[in-house]
Write an enzyme that holds these catalytic residues in place. Structure first.
Site, PDB file in Angstrom:
ATOM      1  N   GLY A 365       0.816  -1.204   0.000  1.00 29.14           N
ATOM      2  CA  GLY A 365       0.000   0.000   0.000  1.00 29.14           C
ATOM      3  C   GLY A 365       0.846   1.248   0.000  1.00 29.14           C
ATOM      4  O   GLY A 365       2.075   1.189   0.113  1.00 29.14           O
ATOM      5  N   PRO A 366       0.217   2.395  -0.128  1.00 25.99           N
ATOM      6  CA  PRO A 366       0.948   3.673  -0.155  1.00 25.99           C
ATOM      7  C   PRO A 366       1.630   3.944   1.182  1.00 25.99           C
ATOM      8  O   PRO A 366       1.323   3.298   2.198  1.00 25.99           O
ATOM      9  CB  PRO A 366      -0.152   4.710  -0.438  1.00 25.99           C
ATOM     10  CG  PRO A 366      -1.329   3.925  -0.903  1.00 25.99           C
ATOM     11  CD  PRO A 366      -1.230   2.574  -0.290  1.00 25.99           C
ATOM     12  N   PRO A 367       2.529   4.912   1.226  1.00 29.24           N
ATOM     13  CA  PRO A 367       3.205   5.242   2.489  1.00 29.24           C
ATOM     14  C   PRO A 367       2.216   5.773   3.529  1.00 29.24           C
ATOM     15  O   PRO A 367       1.261   6.483   3.198  1.00 29.24           O
ATOM     16  CB  PRO A 367       4.199   6.348   2.080  1.00 29.24           C
ATOM     17  CG  PRO A 367       4.375   6.189   0.604  1.00 29.24           C
ATOM     18  CD  PRO A 367       3.074   5.671   0.090  1.00 29.24           C
ATOM     19  N   GLY A 368       2.465   5.410   4.780  1.00 28.26           N
ATOM     20  CA  GLY A 368       1.710   5.972   5.890  1.00 28.26           C
ATOM     21  C   GLY A 368       0.380   5.331   6.173  1.00 28.26           C
ATOM     22  O   GLY A 368      -0.395   5.851   6.982  1.00 28.26           O
ATOM     23  N   VAL A 369       0.069   4.193   5.543  1.00 28.14           N
ATOM     24  CA  VAL A 369      -1.238   3.574   5.784  1.00 28.14           C
ATOM     25  C   VAL A 369      -1.189   2.543   6.915  1.00 28.14           C
ATOM     26  O   VAL A 369      -2.213   1.941   7.247  1.00 28.14           O
ATOM     27  CB  VAL A 369      -1.796   2.928   4.497  1.00 28.14           C
ATOM     28  CG1 VAL A 369      -2.101   3.987   3.457  1.00 28.14           C
ATOM     29  CG2 VAL A 369      -0.819   1.893   3.953  1.00 28.14           C
ATOM     30  N   GLY A 370       0.005   2.287   7.490  1.00 30.49           N
ATOM     31  CA  GLY A 370       0.068   1.410   8.660  1.00 30.49           C
ATOM     32  C   GLY A 370       0.637   0.040   8.400  1.00 30.49           C
ATOM     33  O   GLY A 370       0.367  -0.897   9.161  1.00 30.49           O
ATOM     34  N   SER A 689      -4.747   3.127 -17.691  1.00 32.46           N
ATOM     35  CA  SER A 689      -6.102   3.285 -17.136  1.00 32.46           C
ATOM     36  C   SER A 689      -6.789   4.581 -17.557  1.00 32.46           C
ATOM     37  O   SER A 689      -7.968   4.770 -17.260  1.00 32.46           O
ATOM     38  CB  SER A 689      -6.057   3.193 -15.610  1.00 32.46           C
ATOM     39  OG  SER A 689      -5.266   4.243 -15.081  1.00 32.46           O
ATOM     40  N   LYS A 732      -8.690   5.541  -6.406  1.00 32.78           N
ATOM     41  CA  LYS A 732      -9.256   6.407  -7.446  1.00 32.78           C
ATOM     42  C   LYS A 732     -10.654   6.897  -7.069  1.00 32.78           C
ATOM     43  O   LYS A 732     -10.980   8.085  -7.239  1.00 32.78           O
ATOM     44  CB  LYS A 732      -9.290   5.657  -8.767  1.00 32.78           C
ATOM     45  CG  LYS A 732      -7.907   5.340  -9.334  1.00 32.78           C
ATOM     46  CD  LYS A 732      -7.982   4.497 -10.587  1.00 32.78           C
ATOM     47  CE  LYS A 732      -6.590   4.186 -11.135  1.00 32.78           C
ATOM     48  NZ  LYS A 732      -6.643   3.332 -12.340  1.00 32.78           N
TER      49      LYS A 732
END
Length: 784
Positions: A365-370, A689, A732
């Site tokens: 996942g993206p940075p900072g999501v735990g 996309s 998105k």
């Protein structure tokens, strides 16, 4: 005084009892006398011009007072000199004159004895000559293997012809017991005495030869079997003599530690370390190799062989800890709980879990999501140590595998170093940013990761520095990554991916209120009542001052708020409470960050809202197009990557086909050039996309029809006009939700597969419609 001065024997003479040394006639010897009674006897002999009798005590130790027990054959002689010594002792130089036999003891003071002179019997001269020759040969032989016969004594024995004198000289040198010396002393039969001496010499020769033989064998055995130990003892002794026994103590400590680890170490590991300790023991402490070996031994002995965290798996505790530390993330939590439920169930059934089929969880996942904090929660729930290994940018395979000890600055790999830091053999190791592993001429770290994460191999992982196999199967490996696509396929095969997507504004609000704010208040020593931070202000901060998928920057914002608040409390001690709201927030925070573009109020021609995935979450891209006179060319700008440029070309071809089939009507595209642009031109963009969004943009500009400004879309476009599925749908749609869009077009397969993972507030706010063909996109997108 000479014996000739005495007319007859027996006579009465003073007595001194010597503890151990037998004296012989014509022998001059110093005597140290300390007993009062003996000193009186010496003084009496000197004052009365008498001889002194020296007898030998039968006791091994000094006899008690007035309980003398001595041999009855003694030596009578002169006191040549007397010297007084400190503490009342005296030194006497005594000259033996004749052997005497003690007949009676007179209990006077000093002690005196009646003695008779002991005369030798007549003997056969020829027999004695033969015996003397034999005796001299034996003495020569003994002198060669013994150091007790000086050269002048040998010469005296060879030159002298008096058998009694020769016997006395030899008896004084031989190592004899008291009883044997007494037997030789009292013997008056010269031939018999010589026989006895020859026998005693033979025994001593045999004794010395046997001793030398044994010594030779022992030395040979030591040289063959225990040479190392012998040298070690010598080095140890030398170091002790020099006052430098620190290395000896250090080596002893190394050996003790190694023996303590022996039951838990692999056998080849014990042999390797023991070998290096012995090698280090032989080295000079100031040599470079010694320093290298010392470091190696210390590093290995720090590995916690046999030490394990006392963990008991309980999925209820795991669930409680996960919910305590994290809001939402239900999918990730459920998978973690399932992972440990299997281990707990196996434990209850008394079945050893099969580590060879263990799964390596990878949070994506993206940075900072735990992602990393989930691993922290697992470690806390299981009572295990957590070790984080950052893999971002790692290119040198030796960082993981360890350096060979032949290299300068060699050290163990990060995995072994992690075990040392954890002090247990079963920590949780987080392999952070596994998708950012590099590769260069120094090797491919990915291949090492394959060995680490493969349960079939990691039970005998070999670190190049350690140089023996170590069992890593008790470690729980957890990996994190920002993107699955950048992880090599063989490595993907060894992991199970759990996607952690962006947080919605509502989720961020709950995380901020329930987790971030209390934690930051505690860090800044603030109490909840000191800061008035309303829900409206928290949401304002989330919307205007952060733009991210996770909450890392949001934490930094609260950190900044509370830092400035603490400064105000210090400046104004009367201040009790600080209120932060919309009116004064600019005093605490900088300007708002760039926001996601909100939906336009007016519909426009040639402007379409496309949805994109970025490292910080989703985003809304305004895809724009203009037309002008030309020859049917398509110009592309906006830092597009190769894949996106191909998508634009596909969209252009599909739209031209729709004009040919009269599905679309408008300008003749052959007489027009089109310029398609995606704003934020400095930011690289790539991916397929945006295909349907670019197709709709071209359809709008060529047909002169407006596009719904509250409509957004994502989907890959095929050359036949089919809408293909894409990734990152949750991010998105969250971006569309933040941009206040009303309708979102997505591929049908994504609708069927991913819609269940979309947060409810997003689904309630957006009208999510699936499409299968570009014609459907055009029908729903172009305003009639």
């Amino acid at each position: 005084m000479q014996l000739t001065d005495y007319e007859s024997f027996p006579t009465t003479l003073p007595l001194v009892i010597e503890q151990s040394m037998f004296l012989y006639p014509f022998m001059i010897a110093p005597l140290f006398i300390e007993e009062d009674e003996a000193i009186q006897s010496v003084q009496y002999a000197i004052e009365n011009n008498k001889l002194l009798v020296i007898a030998v005590s039968m006791d091994e130790e000094k006899p008690q007072k007035n309980k003398h027990k001595f041999y009855n054959v003694a030596i009578a002689g002169n006191v040549m000199r007397k010297v007084a010594l400190p503490d009342g002792k005296i030194k006497v130089l005594f000259q033996g004159l004749a052997k005497v036999i003690i007949q009676d003891v007179i209990p006077n003071s000093p002690m005196q004895v009646r003695v008779d002179k002991l005369e030798n019997l007549p003997y056969n001269q020829n027999e004695v000559e033969v015996l003397l020759n034999i005796l001299r040969e034996k003495v020569d032989k003994l002198a060669k293997i013994s150091k007790n016969f000086p050269a002048d004594l040998i010469k005296t024995i060879q030159d002298n012809q008096d058998p009694a004198r020769i016997a006395d000289l030899i008896s004084s040198v031989l190592k004899l017991t008291k009883d044997r010396s007494f037997e030789l002393l009292r013997e008056i039969d010269i031939p018999k005495r010589l026989y006895m001496l020859i026998d005693s010499i033979n025994q001593e020769i045999k004794s010395i030869e046997l001793k030398n033989n044994i010594t030779h064998k022992v030395n040979k055995t030591i040289e063959q079997l225990n040479k190392k130990h012998f040298l070690k003892e010598q080095i140890k002794t030398i170091q002790e003599e020099l006052g430098d026994n620190s290395k000896t103590q250090e080596i002893d400590e190394f050996k003790e530690q190694l023996e303590a680890l022996k039951p838990f170490m692999p056998e080849d590991g014990y042999k390797e370390v023991n070998k290096q300790i012995e090698k280090y023991e032989r080295m000079h402490p100031e040599s470079g190799d010694a320093s290298m070996l010392q470091t190696y031994i210390e590093q290995i002995l720090e590995i916690p062989f046999g030490k394990f965290s006392d963990d008991s798996i309980n999925i209820d505790e795991v669930e409680i800890q996960l919910n305590k530390d994290h809001y939402s993330l239900s999918q990730a939590k459920d998978r973690i709980i399932e992972y440990f439920a299997v281990k707990q169930y196996c434990s209850k059934q008394n079945i050893e879990p099969d580590n060879k089929n263990a799964t390596v969880l990878c949070f994506v996942g993206p940075p900072g999501v735990g992602k990393t904090s989930l691993a922290n929660s697992i470690a806390t729930a299981l009572n295990r140590k957590l070790i984080r290994i950052a893999l971002g940018g790692l290119e040198d395979v030796n960082e993981l595998k360890g350096h060979r000890r032949t290299y300068v600055g060699a050290m163990p790999g990060r995995i072994i170093a992690g075990l040392v830091n954890a002090k247990t053999m079963n920590p949780i190791i987080v392999l952070d940013e596994i998708d950012k592993l590099g590769q260069n001429h120094r090797g491919d770290p990915t291949s090492v990761m394959l060995e680490l994460l493969d349960p079939e191999q990691n039970d005998n992982f070999r670190d190049m520095y350690v140089n023996f196999d170590i069992d890593l199967s008790n470690i729980i490996f957890v990996a994190t990554a920002n993107s699955i696509n950048k992880i090599p396929a063989p490595l993907q095969d060894r992991m199970e991916f759990i996607e952690i997507n962006s947080y919605t504004p509502e989720e961020k609000y709950h995380i901020a209120k329930d987790y971030l704010i209390p934690q930051e208040l505690k860090k800044h020593a603030l109490k909840k009542k000191q800061i008035n931070l309303s829900d409206t202000t928290i949401k304002l901060i989330i919307d205007k001052y952060t733009r991210e998928a996770g909450v890392r920057n949001l934490r930094r914002v609260f950190n900044k708020l509370f830092r400035k608040s603490v400064k105000q409390f210090i400046s104004d001690e009367s201040l009790e409470k600080i209120t932060i709201n919309k009116k004064n927030i600019d005093q605490f925070l900088d300007n708002p960050v760039f926001e996601i573009d909100l939906a336009d109020k007016k519909n426009s021609v040639g402007v379409v809202n496309g949805l994109a995935w970025t490292a910080v979450g989703g985003d809304v891209l305004k895809i724009e197009a203009v037309k002008f006179k030309g020859d049917g060319k398509l110009n592309l700008t906006g830092s597009m990557g190769d894949v996106m440029k191909e998508s634009a070309q596909i969209a252009f071809s599909v739209i031209k086909g729709l004009f040919d089939t009269k599905f679309l009507k408008g300008d003749n595209f052959e007489t027009k050039n089109i310029h398609l642009h995606i704003p934020a031109g400095a930011t690289p963009k790539d991916g397929p996309s945006a295909g349907i969004a670019m197709a709709l943009t071209l359809a709008s500009i060529l047909s002169n029809k407006k596009v719904d400004s509250t409509l957004c879309m994502t989907g890959e476009l095929s050359l036949t006009g089919k809408v293909l599925p894409i990734g990152g749908l949750k991010e998105k749609l969250i971006a569309a939700y933040k941009a206040k869009m009303k309708t979102a077009l997505i591929p049908k397969k994504n609708y069927e597969r991913d819609l269940k993972d979309i947060p409810n507030e997003v689904k309630e706010s957006l009208d999510i419609i699936y499409v299968e063909d570009i014609k459907e996109v055009i029908k729903k997108g172009l305003v009639k």
